[in-house]
Design an enzyme around this catalytic site. Structure first.
Site, PDB file in Angstrom:
ATOM      1  N   GLU A  59     -68.971 -29.570 -22.680  1.00  0.00           N
ATOM      2  CA  GLU A  59     -68.477 -30.119 -21.424  1.00  0.00           C
ATOM      3  C   GLU A  59     -69.331 -31.298 -20.977  1.00  0.00           C
ATOM      4  O   GLU A  59     -68.822 -32.363 -20.630  1.00  0.00           O
ATOM      5  CB  GLU A  59     -68.475 -29.050 -20.324  1.00  0.00           C
ATOM      6  CG  GLU A  59     -67.568 -27.873 -20.609  1.00  0.00           C
ATOM      7  CD  GLU A  59     -68.252 -26.716 -21.337  1.00  0.00           C
ATOM      8  OE1 GLU A  59     -69.040 -26.971 -22.282  1.00  0.00           O
ATOM      9  OE2 GLU A  59     -67.999 -25.560 -20.969  1.00  0.00           O
ATOM     10  N   ALA A  94     -82.999 -26.917 -32.860  1.00  0.00           N
ATOM     11  CA  ALA A  94     -83.952 -25.836 -33.103  1.00  0.00           C
ATOM     12  C   ALA A  94     -84.826 -25.590 -31.879  1.00  0.00           C
ATOM     13  O   ALA A  94     -85.265 -24.474 -31.629  1.00  0.00           O
ATOM     14  CB  ALA A  94     -84.823 -26.145 -34.319  1.00  0.00           C
TER      15      ALA A  94
END
EC number: 3.5.4.5
Length: 160
Positions: A75, A66
């Site tokens: 990645e 959030a």
């Protein structure tokens, strides 16, 4: 003034089935990882799979928060895990699959800028390129033989 021309080469496969077997398996792992991404805010899921020099396959997916800057891309999740668990193993190949839950994505989706920088760091650290395969949820698969095709003017430790 001097003109500098930068050239990149990317290979494009029509679909996953056109990949060599090892790369097909790696992309399948990236797709599986994508399905487990935690992306409740953007609904944009990314999965990554790394083939290490020791034969291990490491996966990661994006993890949102959030507090947006606190999340982490697939990645980097995979790369940092590989670096922590297998610090001497080179990253040979990376497969990425990305897409929104809200629409189809058939075009290859490359790593974001922050991830390109992280991948560059590992190429420099291990003194060898990382093959990068990337796709949307379906469709064509792009391949770069090195991160330098995606980020040709890399920022590295020599500049510090």
């Amino acid at each position: 003034m001097k003109k500098i021309k930068i050239k990149s080469t990317i290979f494009v496969y029509e679909n996953m089935e056109a990949l060599p077997e090892q790369d097909f398996i790696l992309m399948q792992k990236a797709i599986e990882a994508r399905s487990n991404a935690y992306a409740p805010y953007s609904n944009f899921q990314v999965g990554a799979a790394l083939l290490l020099g020791n034969g291990e396959i490491i996966t990661g997916n994006n993890q949102e928060n959030a507090s947006y800057p606190s999340g982490l891309c697939a990645e980097r999740t995979a790369i940092y895990y590989a670096g922590a668990q297998f610090p001497k193993a080179k990253i040979m190949k990376m497969a990425l699959s990305a897409g929104s839950k809200n629409k189809e994505s058939n075009d290859p989706i490359p790593p974001c800028g922050a991830c390109r920088q992280a991948i560059a760091e590992y190429e420099i650290k291990q003194k060898s390129p990382i093959e990068i395969y990337f796709m949307g949820k379906t469709g064509k698969v792009a391949k770069s033989n090195s991160l330098t095709n995606l980020l040709p003017l890399v920022f590295d430790k020599s500049m510090l």
